[in-house]
Scaffold this motif. Sequence first.
Motif, PDB file in Angstrom:
ATOM      1  N   PRO A 234       0.833  -1.211   0.000  1.00 26.28           N
ATOM      2  CA  PRO A 234       0.000   0.000   0.000  1.00 26.28           C
ATOM      3  C   PRO A 234       0.864   1.255   0.000  1.00 26.28           C
ATOM      4  O   PRO A 234       1.846   1.348   0.730  1.00 26.28           O
ATOM      5  CB  PRO A 234      -0.793  -0.125   1.307  1.00 26.28           C
ATOM      6  N   ILE A 235       0.497   2.201  -0.839  1.00 24.61           N
ATOM      7  CA  ILE A 235       1.216   3.467  -0.935  1.00 24.61           C
ATOM      8  C   ILE A 235       0.213   4.609  -1.024  1.00 24.61           C
ATOM      9  O   ILE A 235      -0.982   4.396  -1.228  1.00 24.61           O
ATOM     10  CB  ILE A 235       2.154   3.487  -2.170  1.00 24.61           C
ATOM     11  N   THR A 236       0.692   5.843  -0.868  1.00 24.30           N
ATOM     12  CA  THR A 236      -0.186   7.002  -0.907  1.00 24.30           C
ATOM     13  C   THR A 236      -0.610   7.291  -2.348  1.00 24.30           C
ATOM     14  O   THR A 236       0.002   6.797  -3.309  1.00 24.30           O
ATOM     15  CB  THR A 236       0.518   8.235  -0.337  1.00 24.30           C
ATOM     16  N   GLU A 237      -1.659   8.114  -2.504  1.00 27.43           N
ATOM     17  CA  GLU A 237      -2.110   8.475  -3.851  1.00 27.43           C
ATOM     18  C   GLU A 237      -1.018   9.219  -4.611  1.00 27.43           C
ATOM     19  O   GLU A 237      -0.855   9.027  -5.823  1.00 27.43           O
ATOM     20  CB  GLU A 237      -3.372   9.337  -3.755  1.00 27.43           C
ATOM     21  N   GLU A 238      -0.264  10.065  -3.910  1.00 28.28           N
ATOM     22  CA  GLU A 238       0.813  10.799  -4.577  1.00 28.28           C
ATOM     23  C   GLU A 238       1.888   9.836  -5.077  1.00 28.28           C
ATOM     24  O   GLU A 238       2.382   9.965  -6.201  1.00 28.28           O
ATOM     25  CB  GLU A 238       1.426  11.812  -3.614  1.00 28.28           C
ATOM     26  N   MET A 239       2.272   8.874  -4.249  1.00 25.90           N
ATOM     27  CA  MET A 239       3.257   7.876  -4.663  1.00 25.90           C
ATOM     28  C   MET A 239       2.727   7.033  -5.815  1.00 25.90           C
ATOM     29  O   MET A 239       3.469   6.673  -6.731  1.00 25.90           O
ATOM     30  CB  MET A 239       3.627   6.990  -3.474  1.00 25.90           C
ATOM     31  N   LEU A 244       2.936   5.398 -11.470  1.00 27.31           N
ATOM     32  CA  LEU A 244       2.278   5.199 -12.767  1.00 27.31           C
ATOM     33  C   LEU A 244       2.931   6.038 -13.852  1.00 27.31           C
ATOM     34  O   LEU A 244       3.026   5.604 -15.014  1.00 27.31           O
ATOM     35  CB  LEU A 244       0.787   5.529 -12.647  1.00 27.31           C
ATOM     36  N   ASP A 245       3.386   7.239 -13.507  1.00 23.41           N
ATOM     37  CA  ASP A 245       4.112   8.064 -14.480  1.00 23.41           C
ATOM     38  C   ASP A 245       5.391   7.358 -14.931  1.00 23.41           C
ATOM     39  O   ASP A 245       5.736   7.368 -16.121  1.00 23.41           O
ATOM     40  CB  ASP A 245       4.460   9.421 -13.867  1.00 23.41           C
ATOM     41  N   ARG A 246       6.097   6.745 -13.979  1.00 19.50           N
ATOM     42  CA  ARG A 246       7.326   6.037 -14.337  1.00 19.50           C
ATOM     43  C   ARG A 246       7.016   4.824 -15.217  1.00 19.50           C
ATOM     44  O   ARG A 246       7.741   4.523 -16.166  1.00 19.50           O
ATOM     45  CB  ARG A 246       8.073   5.601 -13.069  1.00 19.50           C
ATOM     46  N   SER A 253       8.852   4.341 -23.874  1.00 17.14           N
ATOM     47  CA  SER A 253      10.224   4.252 -24.356  1.00 17.14           C
ATOM     48  C   SER A 253      10.529   2.878 -24.950  1.00 17.14           C
ATOM     49  O   SER A 253      11.457   2.726 -25.748  1.00 17.14           O
ATOM     50  CB  SER A 253      11.211   4.551 -23.223  1.00 17.14           C
ATOM     51  N   SER A 254       9.741   1.878 -24.571  1.00 15.93           N
ATOM     52  CA  SER A 254       9.946   0.515 -25.072  1.00 15.93           C
ATOM     53  C   SER A 254       9.046   0.188 -26.254  1.00 15.93           C
ATOM     54  O   SER A 254       9.010  -0.965 -26.718  1.00 15.93           O
ATOM     55  CB  SER A 254       9.686  -0.498 -23.944  1.00 15.93           C
ATOM     56  N   GLY A 255       8.292   1.190 -26.739  1.00 18.60           N
ATOM     57  CA  GLY A 255       7.482   0.992 -27.930  1.00 18.60           C
ATOM     58  C   GLY A 255       6.095   0.426 -27.700  1.00 18.60           C
ATOM     59  O   GLY A 255       5.419   0.041 -28.649  1.00 18.60           O
ATOM     60  N   TRP A 256       5.645   0.360 -26.435  1.00 17.51           N
ATOM     61  CA  TRP A 256       4.285  -0.117 -26.151  1.00 17.51           C
ATOM     62  C   TRP A 256       3.293   0.998 -26.470  1.00 17.51           C
ATOM     63  O   TRP A 256       3.584   2.188 -26.321  1.00 17.51           O
ATOM     64  CB  TRP A 256       4.139  -0.479 -24.686  1.00 17.51           C
ATOM     65  N   SER A 257       2.098   0.633 -26.910  1.00 19.90           N
ATOM     66  CA  SER A 257       1.009   1.606 -27.018  1.00 19.90           C
ATOM     67  C   SER A 257       0.364   1.716 -25.641  1.00 19.90           C
ATOM     68  O   SER A 257       0.160   0.704 -24.960  1.00 19.90           O
ATOM     69  CB  SER A 257      -0.017   1.174 -28.058  1.00 19.90           C
ATOM     70  N   VAL A 258       0.043   2.924 -25.222  1.00 19.48           N
ATOM     71  CA  VAL A 258      -0.400   3.161 -23.843  1.00 19.48           C
ATOM     72  C   VAL A 258      -1.664   3.999 -23.845  1.00 19.48           C
ATOM     73  O   VAL A 258      -1.797   4.953 -24.621  1.00 19.48           O
ATOM     74  CB  VAL A 258       0.689   3.896 -23.029  1.00 19.48           C
ATOM     75  N   ARG A 259      -2.609   3.630 -22.996  1.00 21.10           N
ATOM     76  CA  ARG A 259      -3.769   4.480 -22.752  1.00 21.10           C
ATOM     77  C   ARG A 259      -4.164   4.377 -21.285  1.00 21.10           C
ATOM     78  O   ARG A 259      -3.866   3.390 -20.604  1.00 21.10           O
ATOM     79  CB  ARG A 259      -4.948   4.120 -23.646  1.00 21.10           C
ATOM     80  N   HIS A 260      -4.816   5.423 -20.806  1.00 18.47           N
ATOM     81  CA  HIS A 260      -5.289   5.446 -19.426  1.00 18.47           C
ATOM     82  C   HIS A 260      -6.694   4.859 -19.355  1.00 18.47           C
ATOM     83  O   HIS A 260      -7.501   5.033 -20.275  1.00 18.47           O
ATOM     84  CB  HIS A 260      -5.299   6.881 -18.890  1.00 18.47           C
ATOM     85  N   ILE A 270      -3.400   2.102 -16.119  1.00 20.67           N
ATOM     86  CA  ILE A 270      -2.715   2.065 -17.411  1.00 20.67           C
ATOM     87  C   ILE A 270      -3.004   0.738 -18.098  1.00 20.67           C
ATOM     88  O   ILE A 270      -2.943  -0.323 -17.470  1.00 20.67           O
ATOM     89  CB  ILE A 270      -1.190   2.236 -17.243  1.00 20.67           C
ATOM     90  N   LEU A 271      -3.317   0.806 -19.371  1.00 17.84           N
ATOM     91  CA  LEU A 271      -3.449  -0.378 -20.211  1.00 17.84           C
ATOM     92  C   LEU A 271      -2.460  -0.208 -21.355  1.00 17.84           C
ATOM     93  O   LEU A 271      -2.528   0.775 -22.097  1.00 17.84           O
ATOM     94  CB  LEU A 271      -4.873  -0.503 -20.745  1.00 17.84           C
ATOM     95  N   ALA A 272      -1.507  -1.129 -21.469  1.00 17.50           N
ATOM     96  CA  ALA A 272      -0.451  -0.997 -22.475  1.00 17.50           C
ATOM     97  C   ALA A 272      -0.336  -2.286 -23.267  1.00 17.50           C
ATOM     98  O   ALA A 272      -0.544  -3.381 -22.734  1.00 17.50           O
ATOM     99  CB  ALA A 272       0.885  -0.672 -21.799  1.00 17.50           C
ATOM    100  N   ARG A 273       0.014  -2.146 -24.541  1.00 16.16           N
ATOM    101  CA  ARG A 273       0.160  -3.324 -25.414  1.00 16.16           C
ATOM    102  C   ARG A 273       1.496  -3.282 -26.135  1.00 16.16           C
ATOM    103  O   ARG A 273       1.902  -2.250 -26.666  1.00 16.16           O
ATOM    104  CB  ARG A 273      -0.971  -3.392 -26.443  1.00 16.16           C
TER     105      ARG A 273
END
Length: 303
Positions: A234-239, A244-246, A253-260, A270-273
């Motif tokens: 468990p972590i805080t909302e800020e963490m 998630l940003d990282r 940077s690895s070429g995945w398609s990303v959407r929130h 995050i949903l990434a392919r």
Amino acid sequence: MSLVALLALAVTGCGSGKTAGTSDGTPTKQAMMDEKQATERAQEVVQEAVAGMSPKPSLRPTGPRPLGECLADDHSAGERLQVSLTYQLTGVPGQDAKKLVRQARDAWVKRGYEFQGPDGDWSDPFPSVSMRTVTDDFWMTALTGVLDKTKQEGLAAISVTSPCFDAEESTTTDPASFRQTVSDRQAESRAREHSSRVYDALRVPHGPAQEGEGLATYREEGDVYAHHAWSTQPITEEMTARALDRARAHFESSGWSVRHVPAATGAPGILARNPGDGSVAHLAPAGDGTLRVGVTTPAARQV
């Protein structure tokens, strides 16, 4: 993302609150039965749930291979097996999914089966319930996977797992038929590798294993998927937002398609392919402050 993966994440997130069995939520009783008897009884429990349903759904088999090693046995070499059947309840409107889960619960209660935790939260549009048969210790779950949260549309599913039984009692003609293929193992290796890179990117400690987490292989309409699920501490909302940003930066940077995607609480998930091998990663903040991570990899690239 395949419905198998979404339902696997739903199981990971719901938590059955079981008080018996093992930490991974599997029945431990040694059953005096073979594969055929276990399969027939599991199918009977499914039919008990759906026989009187209205509207009447169609049963679509999905999930892990029906016959597998006993999940309650650490470092199993296949001495004990168990049968697990999972069906999606299709062919009905998405808004009826909650109704079907409740009807399954009512049918099982009528037969005297016991809850493996609290009753479902029927104020929730996407409830789940976990129960067990009293005399022979089959465990079952009826749950709702979310299809459209805004419209409160879901997809009901039923899963039944037998107690473990000796492999020598199995009627399978090939004793190794339940074991993984090379393709399955390769998919699991890729899923683990992607999951490890997500862990590195999040930079948040791994939390204790929760029910439904770990590595599993699923089959859906002839396709095979490896699914690896785990959660952070468990972590805080800020963490959570920073983690998630990282993760998003790693995927991009690895070429995945990303959407929130909307999450149950706090920051969007995050949903990434991965276009190279068809893997899908789903990162979702949970109400208990953890980040739930699931990576699904097809055994062969889907086209």
